[in-house]
Design an enzyme around this catalytic site. Structure first.
Site, PDB file in Angstrom:
ATOM      1  N   ASP A 104       0.813  -1.220   0.000  1.00 25.53           N
ATOM      2  CA  ASP A 104       0.000   0.000   0.000  1.00 25.53           C
ATOM      3  C   ASP A 104       0.844   1.266   0.000  1.00 25.53           C
ATOM      4  O   ASP A 104       1.582   1.541   0.961  1.00 25.53           O
ATOM      5  CB  ASP A 104      -0.929   0.013   1.228  1.00 25.53           C
ATOM      6  CG  ASP A 104      -2.176  -0.808   0.983  1.00 25.53           C
ATOM      7  OD1 ASP A 104      -2.318  -1.359  -0.129  1.00 25.53           O
ATOM      8  OD2 ASP A 104      -3.011  -0.885   1.896  1.00 25.53           O
ATOM      9  N   TYR A 115     -16.760  -1.012 -25.420  1.00 20.44           N
ATOM     10  CA  TYR A 115     -17.005   0.421 -25.310  1.00 20.44           C
ATOM     11  C   TYR A 115     -15.925   1.168 -24.527  1.00 20.44           C
ATOM     12  O   TYR A 115     -15.851   2.378 -24.559  1.00 20.44           O
ATOM     13  CB  TYR A 115     -18.401   0.691 -24.722  1.00 20.44           C
ATOM     14  CG  TYR A 115     -18.485   0.609 -23.222  1.00 20.44           C
ATOM     15  CD1 TYR A 115     -18.501   1.775 -22.462  1.00 20.44           C
ATOM     16  CD2 TYR A 115     -18.553  -0.613 -22.571  1.00 20.44           C
ATOM     17  CE1 TYR A 115     -18.576   1.717 -21.088  1.00 20.44           C
ATOM     18  CE2 TYR A 115     -18.625  -0.682 -21.217  1.00 20.44           C
ATOM     19  CZ  TYR A 115     -18.646   0.479 -20.476  1.00 20.44           C
ATOM     20  OH  TYR A 115     -18.709   0.406 -19.120  1.00 20.44           O
TER      21      TYR A 115
HETATM   22  C1  LIG Z   1      -1.758  -6.290   6.456  1.00 17.74           C
HETATM   23  C2  LIG Z   1      -2.899  -5.523   5.866  1.00 17.74           C
HETATM   24  N1  LIG Z   1      -3.477  -5.968   4.754  1.00 17.74           N
HETATM   25  C3  LIG Z   1      -4.505  -5.317   4.179  1.00 17.74           C
HETATM   26  C4  LIG Z   1      -4.997  -4.152   4.720  1.00 17.74           C
HETATM   27  C5  LIG Z   1      -6.147  -3.452   4.075  1.00 17.74           C
HETATM   28  O1  LIG Z   1      -5.748  -2.254   3.505  1.00 17.74           O
HETATM   29  P1  LIG Z   1      -6.794  -1.126   3.123  1.00 17.74           P
HETATM   30  O2  LIG Z   1      -7.347  -0.609   4.400  1.00 17.74           O
HETATM   31  O3  LIG Z   1      -5.965  -0.145   2.380  1.00 17.74           O
HETATM   32  O4  LIG Z   1      -7.834  -1.733   2.269  1.00 17.74           O
HETATM   33  C6  LIG Z   1      -4.417  -3.647   5.895  1.00 17.74           C
HETATM   34  C7  LIG Z   1      -4.935  -2.416   6.504  1.00 17.74           C
HETATM   35  O5  LIG Z   1      -4.623  -2.057   7.605  1.00 17.74           O
HETATM   36  C8  LIG Z   1      -3.340  -4.342   6.479  1.00 17.74           C
HETATM   37  O6  LIG Z   1      -2.747  -3.926   7.595  1.00 17.74           O
END
Ligand SMILES: Cc1ncc(COP(=O)(O)O)c(C=O)c1O
Length: 611
Positions: free
Chosen positions: A385, A416
């Site tokens: 992320d 489309y």
């Molecule tokens: C290890 C992990 N995976 C997935 C997520 C989900 O991310 P998001 O909140 O950006 O959807 C988080 C969010 O805290 C996380 O800590």
């Protein structure tokens, strides 16, 4: 080029860099204004000056302004002051200026990255960023593919989508070309390696039968019981529970692997589970590991999982391997040198302390964490992320794939949104439809400024790790203190985080009642959160979580024991309420007022307990 100054990258907790921010925003706005004006300069204006002076026009604009003031007031009254060093809670802190400015610049143009047609500028940026993230994970830049998602949740869904379709595609191939896999039985088809499956898909594609095969795959759907089990640690993010529901896999097919004392996946339990499944001829849909668990910041032993993956491969048992590094992904930049090479362990230790990335007293990284980050390129896909440890504003999750040929199994074509000659495509391969090109612009421009290596992002993330280490250390060394009520209190950390999350709890000296201890910590949390009123007036803001036996078995017992709670109380209550601080702030380490900060923090905690 001169060294990167981290403090120049953020607006700053006191808006210290506001002048630059405002000037740049004005410049971007001017650019946009001229962009509109210069588009067919001969076209007549649609809104005249005369009309702009009319009563209803002015009243309408007043209305807009009033509503926006109202919005601004609401935002100021109750938004989270992530930027402040007093905020140590969820995975948030100040975000990088280029990211915010890039987003604001992008949103003026409102590109939609679903179709190239709607975003000729930003689709390319999204795909470029995808390759950068894949390369950051150690994948071959020529083979990797990635893109930006709304968040880690959707990135995880996409990973499960790939895993599920890869598990099923051999059956679709067999249905279209019955002789394709010769004498292979179902067990063998369910245990093809990912490379074998993708190679098979390549052959099908060359024979012009891909569309037929995909049709078959989609027509039949997936038999979730036949696909087998998803193995994932107890410490997983809850998006995985939602994922098995959404994909119709069912929670009965999600097997929770226990965690060890340091909240990493228990590799012995993983092995036992795989052995048991092999014995009953139950296939493994996927194994998922976590780099930076949501609650503890633990880094699973990726290198050990790879080792056993190889071992099972020799026995003809294969599975898809995904890493959920939504939180910890960007920490890999610390291990990458300026030539994009993974740095040798001893060299890294020397560089970290000599070049002042991390204070000498900080022991990070230990060998396991190092080896785990090193082994990441062996995974089939990784969630990373940008809006967590990438310090970029929402929405900017991401997924990177080791082998872009996997995309062939998705490919949903819609005439489309696609043109025959579109050079770049996203829509057919992703879960989302319309999506903000501005988010891609934000990540793209930030990556351009901050390299994905030790001297770029590594420097920022390392500062947060040092701060977390310092916080942890202060908690460990904190003497029992007397509160205003005359009672003594102690505090303890849950475990030493593998990255930068510190989980901790207080207890009254002499208290052996776990309900009472939980109550003390819940009261502290209430004082330090929105629960007890607007956060703007809080001295310190944190987050919380509850560790239960249902989720973690007896692992948290040693922690409650540190706080002098007897075993029988743990058995009775079976949950512990803890405070959780993701220390992401880049303003806490290498700072002259560092010691002062933590002294003040400890004092605030004592005051809160007094209250
Ligand atoms: C290890 C992990 N995976 C997935 C997520 C989900 O991310 P998001 O909140 O950006 O959807 C988080 C969010 O805290 C996380 O800590």
């Amino acid at each position: 080029m001169s060294e990167q100054n981290t403090n120049a990258l953020f607006l700053g907790p006191k808006s210290e860099n506001h002048q630059f921010f405002r000037e740049t925003l004005n410049m971007l706005m001017d650019e946009h204004i001229y962009w509109r004006r210069d588009f067919h300069p001969d076209d007549k204006a649609c809104i005249s000056h005369k009309e702009q002076r009319t009563e209803d026009f002015c009243a309408t604009m007043d209305n807009i302004q009033e509503a926006l003031y109202d919005l601004s007031n609401k935002l100021k009254n109750s938004s989270m002051p992530w930027f402040s060093t007093r905020y140590l809670g969820h995975m948030n802190t100040d975000v990088l200026m280029p990211g915010v400015l890039g987003y604001l610049a992008g949103i003026l143009y409102n590109p939609n990255n679903c179709a190239y047609e709607g975003s000729p500028a930003t689709t390319g940026m999204e795909l470029e960023v995808g390759i950068q993230l894949g390369t950051m994970m150690g994948y071959d830049p020529e083979k990797t593919w990635g893109h930006i998602t709304s968040g880690g949740t959707v990135a995880n869904y996409e990973a499960l989508w790939y895993a599920r379709n890869l598990e099923n595609i051999p059956f679709a191939i067999k249905s279209v070309i019955p002789t394709f896999f010769g004498e292979c039985d179902d067990w063998q088809l369910l245990n093809l390696s990912i490379e074998e499956t993708i190679d098979a898909l390549d052959v099908v594609k060359k024979e012009g039968l891909l569309t037929e095969v995909l049709k078959d795959l989609r027509y039949t759907g997936c038999d979730s019981d036949k696909m087998g089990k998803l193995l994932i640690p107890q410490s997983r993010h809850y998006s995985w529970d939602k994922a098995v529901d959404i994909f119709g896999i069912g929670s009965k097919n999600l097997i929770q692997i226990k965690v060890t004392e340091n909240y990493r996946m228990d590799i012995d339990h993983l092995k036992e589970t795989i052995d048991r499944l092999i014995e009953s001829k139950t296939p493994i849909l996927a194994v998922v590991a976590v780099v930076g668990t949501t609650e503890e910041g633990a880094v699973d032993d990726i290198h050990k999982i790879i080792e056993i993956k190889e071992m099972y491969k020799k026995q003809g048992v294969n599975f898809y391997f995904h890493i959920d590094a939504a939180y910890g992904g960007y920490a890999r930049t610390i291990f990458i040198d300026e030539q994009n090479k993974f740095i040798d362990y001893n060299k890294l230790k020397t560089r970290l302390s000599k070049e002042n990335f991390i204070n000498k007293s900080t022991k990070w990284p230990n060998r396991d964490v190092y080896e785990a980050f090193k082994a990441m390129p062996h995974a089939d896909s990784i969630t990373i992320d940008c809006h967590k440890m990438g310090y970029i504003p929402y929405p900017a999750g991401a997924i990177a794939l080791k082998d872009k040929r996997i995309l062939d199994i998705l490919a949903y074509n819609a005439p489309y949104v696609e043109g025959k000659n579109d050079p770049l495509l996203l829509g057919p391969y992703i879960m989302e439809g319309s999506k903000a090109g501005a988010a891609a612009g934000a990540v793209w421009v930030t990556h351009r400024i901050i390299p994905l290596n030790i001297t770029g992002y590594g420097k920022i993330v390392a500062r947060s790790i040092e701060a977390a280490d310092c916080f942890n250390d202060r908690i460990i060394k904190m003497e029992p203190f007397v509160a205003a009520n005359g009672k003594k209190y102690i505090v303890a950390p849950l475990t030493m985080s593998d990255i930068n999350i510190v989980v901790f709890a207080f207890n009254e000296v002499g208290n052996v009642n776990l309900d009472k201890m939980n109550d003390i910590n819940e009261k502290i949390y209430n004082r330090c959160s929105y629960v007890s009123g607007p956060v703007y007036y809080k001295r310190f803001i944190t987050s919380k979580t509850i560790l239960t036996t249902e989720e973690y078995g007896d692992i948290p017992y040693s922690f409650v024991d540190d706080l002098n709670i007897p075993r029988k109380e743990w058995d009775r209550v079976q949950k512990v309420f803890v405070l959780r601080a993701c220390i992401m702030s880049p303003f806490l380490a290498n700072n002259t007022s560092f010691k002062e900060y933590w002294d003040r923090f400890i004092k605030i905690m004592q005051e809160i307990i007094d209250e």
